[in-house]
Enzyme design. Structure first.
Site: not given
Ligand code: DGL
Length: 272
Positions: A14-15, A77, A156, A188, A190
């Site tokens: 993931d990012s 992600c 977050e 997403c 989050h």
């Molecule tokens: N993990 C990213 C997503 O699901 C969200 C956070 C980011 O922008 O890196 O799109």
């Protein structure tokens, strides 16, 4: 027939921290599987970057994971799934699963009026990946999307309940509700943290709106894929959950707890 071994781990990247919502679902569904998670916190966020940049970052992440004994790679992600999955599939011989296809398929099953809402990062919405996957399923499905970038920061900060997140959620979702959607994709990593707040709000509206969590949809498809390739592990006790972050493991551990639902015991810093 896969050349990978059942005892290999499931790799997740993931990012950053958000993909721990996906890792959490995988870890609880497969209690005997080892998990290797890489959070690219040094390069986060992906959701605001161009697809070319995200593809480049995703390659780095998968190159790192592919050096370990793994049997599948999950792109947790949404922004990376939208931009990079086809490219990753061409470049690596390990099965690569993204979250967009499973989320789209789950939404298509859930909708009754064929009007589906999608929220995600700007990158995910701009890519129109959910729209494309849904159009492949049926030309009768109508998709209404809205980027909801502030929810990433709120999550977050641990600010997932109360007046401010409520107001932000309503502002992002009202235009979709005005389109009479009956299904909402949380596109997403989050957003599952806002599920209780969204579900409570929807319950006060006099209509039923199904919430699609891509993490759950992905885990269903991962299970089917591993079973099909004979790669499921059913009797391994004392499995390991190994986490890597490309920046500050302490912050990863502190913020990540709420996303993963447990302590993250072993977080290591990596430079990729
Ligand atoms: N993990 C990213 C997503 O699901 C969200 C956070 C980011 O922008 O890196 O799109």
């Amino acid at each position: 027939m896969s050349t990978h071994h059942p005892s290999a781990a499931i790799g997740v990247f993931d990012s950053g921290i958000g993909g721990l919502t996906v890792a959490r679902e995988i870890a609880s569904r497969f209690p005997h599987e080892d998990l290797l998670y890489l959070g690219d916190t040094a390069r986060l966020p992906y959701g605001t970057k161009s697809p070319e940049t995200v593809v480049r970052y995703a390659h780095k992440c998968v190159e790192f994971l592919a050096q370990q004994p793994i049997k599948a790679i999950v792109v947790a992600c949404n922004s990376a799934s939208a931009a990079a999955v086809p490219d990753l599939r061409r470049s690596f011989d390990v099965p690569v699963l993204g979250v967009i296809g499973p989320g789209a398929r789950a939404a298509a099953r859930a909708t009754q009026n064929r009007r589906i809402g999608v929220i995600g990062t700007r990158g995910t919405v701009r890519s129109r990946s959910y729209d494309e996957r849904l159009a492949e399923i049926s030309s009768e499905l109508q998709v209404f999307s809205n980027p909801a970038p502030l929810l990433v920061n709120l999550a977050e900060e641990g600010w997932v309940e109360g007046e401010v997140p409520q107001r932000v959620v309503e502002t992002y979702l009202e235009p979709l509700l005005a389109e009479s959607i009956d299904t909402l994709v949380l596109g997403c990593t989050h957003y599952p943290l806002f599920k209780p707040l969204i579900a409570r709000w929807f319950a006060t509206l006099e209509r039923r709106i199904a919430l699609v969590d891509s993490a759950v949809a992905l885990t269903d498809e991962l299970e089917a894929r591993l079973a099909e390739d004979d790669l499921l592990r059913r009797d391994h006790n004392g499995r390991t959950l190994q986490f890597y972050a490309t920046d500050d493991p302490t912050r990863f551990r502190d913020v990540g707890r709420a996303f993963f639902g447990h302590e993250l015991d072993d977080v290591r810093l990596v430079d990729i």
